[in-house]
Design a protein around this motif. Structure first.
Motif, PDB file in Angstrom:
ATOM      1  N   ILE A   1       0.834  -1.195   0.000  1.00  0.00           N
ATOM      2  CA  ILE A   1       0.000   0.000   0.000  1.00  0.00           C
ATOM      3  C   ILE A   1       0.871   1.247   0.000  1.00  0.00           C
ATOM      4  CG2 ILE A   1      -1.688   1.316   1.334  1.00  0.00           C
ATOM      5  CD1 ILE A   1      -2.835  -1.355   2.300  1.00  0.00           C
ATOM      6  N   THR A   2       1.935   1.242   0.811  1.00  0.00           N
ATOM      7  CA  THR A   2       2.844   2.386   0.857  1.00  0.00           C
ATOM      8  C   THR A   2       3.513   2.613  -0.495  1.00  0.00           C
ATOM      9  OG1 THR A   2       3.266   1.960   3.204  1.00  0.00           O
ATOM     10  CG2 THR A   2       4.837   3.361   2.036  1.00  0.00           C
ATOM     11  N   THR A   3       3.923   1.530  -1.140  1.00  0.00           N
ATOM     12  CA  THR A   3       4.538   1.651  -2.457  1.00  0.00           C
ATOM     13  C   THR A   3       3.553   2.215  -3.480  1.00  0.00           C
ATOM     14  OG1 THR A   3       5.980  -0.240  -1.973  1.00  0.00           O
ATOM     15  CG2 THR A   3       5.712   0.382  -4.290  1.00  0.00           C
ATOM     16  N   GLY A   4       2.312   1.737  -3.444  1.00  0.00           N
ATOM     17  CA  GLY A   4       1.307   2.244  -4.368  1.00  0.00           C
ATOM     18  C   GLY A   4       1.037   3.731  -4.176  1.00  0.00           C
ATOM     19  N   VAL A   5       0.958   4.161  -2.917  1.00  0.00           N
ATOM     20  CA  VAL A   5       0.747   5.581  -2.640  1.00  0.00           C
ATOM     21  C   VAL A   5       1.931   6.405  -3.127  1.00  0.00           C
ATOM     22  CG1 VAL A   5       0.490   7.283  -0.793  1.00  0.00           C
ATOM     23  CG2 VAL A   5      -0.802   5.156  -0.706  1.00  0.00           C
ATOM     24  N   ALA A   6       3.145   5.896  -2.900  1.00  0.00           N
ATOM     25  CA  ALA A   6       4.343   6.615  -3.351  1.00  0.00           C
ATOM     26  C   ALA A   6       4.363   6.749  -4.873  1.00  0.00           C
ATOM     27  CB  ALA A   6       5.595   5.893  -2.859  1.00  0.00           C
ATOM     28  N   VAL A   7       3.981   5.689  -5.593  1.00  0.00           N
ATOM     29  CA  VAL A   7       3.935   5.747  -7.057  1.00  0.00           C
ATOM     30  C   VAL A   7       2.893   6.754  -7.518  1.00  0.00           C
ATOM     31  CG1 VAL A   7       3.352   4.429  -9.129  1.00  0.00           C
ATOM     32  CG2 VAL A   7       4.820   3.413  -7.384  1.00  0.00           C
ATOM     33  N   LEU A   8       1.724   6.771  -6.852  1.00  0.00           N
ATOM     34  CA  LEU A   8       0.679   7.719  -7.223  1.00  0.00           C
ATOM     35  C   LEU A   8       1.147   9.155  -7.022  1.00  0.00           C
ATOM     36  CD1 LEU A   8      -2.233   8.343  -8.037  1.00  0.00           C
ATOM     37  CD2 LEU A   8      -2.889   8.070  -5.644  1.00  0.00           C
ATOM     38  N   VAL A   9       1.783   9.425  -5.887  1.00  0.00           N
ATOM     39  CA  VAL A   9       2.292  10.777  -5.629  1.00  0.00           C
ATOM     40  C   VAL A   9       3.361  11.155  -6.651  1.00  0.00           C
ATOM     41  CG1 VAL A   9       3.563  12.196  -3.974  1.00  0.00           C
ATOM     42  CG2 VAL A   9       1.716  10.711  -3.177  1.00  0.00           C
ATOM     43  N   LEU A  10       4.212  10.202  -7.028  1.00  0.00           N
ATOM     44  CA  LEU A  10       5.245  10.467  -8.028  1.00  0.00           C
ATOM     45  C   LEU A  10       4.629  10.816  -9.383  1.00  0.00           C
ATOM     46  CD1 LEU A  10       8.243  10.517  -8.776  1.00  0.00           C
ATOM     47  CD2 LEU A  10       8.093   8.061  -9.255  1.00  0.00           C
TER      48      LEU A  10
END
Length: 278
Positions: free
Chosen positions: A246-255
């Motif tokens: 979930i953290t990785t997905g959020v980081a990708v979305l923010v990027l």
């Protein structure tokens, strides 16, 4: 002089304010346009899925508008509509070098990022309240199990995947009007087939009657037919195990959002000196 260039042409070519059209085109607008076009298509796809889901269940036919706000497909409609609107503004702003549309795109994207940050803070600060809200949402799914096809699919997938039944135990299904022991139908005193230890008949076909009458049994006898444990604890454990993803997905979305912002800001910076079009 025979080989000379007419003076009128030279004056015309050098006249002020007659620069080549390509001189006013920001070099980064093509990247900004393509980037927003991709998200526009994704937004339209999400919107189409939501509208299709509502139409398939008759929500938009006029007779079932009252409980529309509680339908999960409405989230797809709102998310798709918001994403496609903002992405369309970014596309047109980059294509026409419109500072007004690009500023709208930047502001809306910053608003989305702010909501995401606020949501993350709420997850950290109000975890207990969110856990209670999740339990209330699962209870709503349990109560409306037969009425909403997408809720039924969601509940069955959760129970089948996590090998659980009900919220806290399998007896939570007594609160459902169709599974309650006082119900007149054939499903009285039963639970969904997704609660069964082995819901498959002959290894391939789902036996929808594998849990019929299980609420009549005691816990010892029911343990040989269905999963006794509820899904709240199992779902919480699964979410904790997926925290990294979930953290990785959020980081990708923010990027991705940051990349779109940088592209839009670059186009804005390029068109600002020459006077932007609204």
């Amino acid at each position: 002089m025979g080989g000379g260039v007419p003076i009128g042409i030279l004056v015309k070519d050098r006249a002020p304010g007659k620069a080549h059209p390509s001189a006013h085109r920001p070099p980064g607008r093509k990247g900004a346009f393509l980037w927003n076009l991709l998200f526009l298509l994704l937004g339209l796809l999400t919107l189409a899925i939501g509208v299709w889901g509502l139409l398939a269940k008759g929500w938009l036919q006029g007779e079932r508008l009252a409980p529309l706000a509680s339908d999960p497909m409405l989230l797809f409609v709102l998310a798709g509509l918001g994403a496609s609107t903002v992405s369309l503004a970014g596309c047109l702003g980059a294509l026409r070098s419109s500072a007004c549309l690009l500023r709208f795109f930047v502001g809306a994207t910053l608003a989305f990022v702010g909501l995401e940050v606020l949501g993350g803070l709420l997850l950290l600060v109000a975890r207990q309240r969110l856990r209670d809200a999740l339990q209330d949402a699962l209870l709503l799914c349990l109560l409306r199990y037969q009425e909403e096809p997408d809720l039924r699919f969601l509940v069955d997938e959760v129970q089948r995947s996590l090998r659980c039944c009900g919220l806290n135990s399998y007896r939570d299904w007594e609160s459902n009007l169709y599974f309650n022991c006082s119900a007149p139908g054939v499903q009285a005193c039963s639970v969904p087939a997704s609660c069964c230890l082995d819901p498959q008949q002959n290894g391939s076909i789902t036996n929808d009657q594998c849990a019929f009458g299980v609420l009549h049994l005691g816990d010892m006898a029911a343990a040989g037919v269905v999963h006794l444990g509820g899904c709240v604890v199992q779902l919480g454990a699964w979410l904790r195990a997926q925290a990294g993803g979930i953290t990785t997905g959020v980081a990708v979305l923010v990027l991705l959002e940051a990349t779109g912002l940088l592209l839009a800001l670059k186009v804005l910076a390029d068109i600002a000196p020459g006077g932007a079009r609204g």
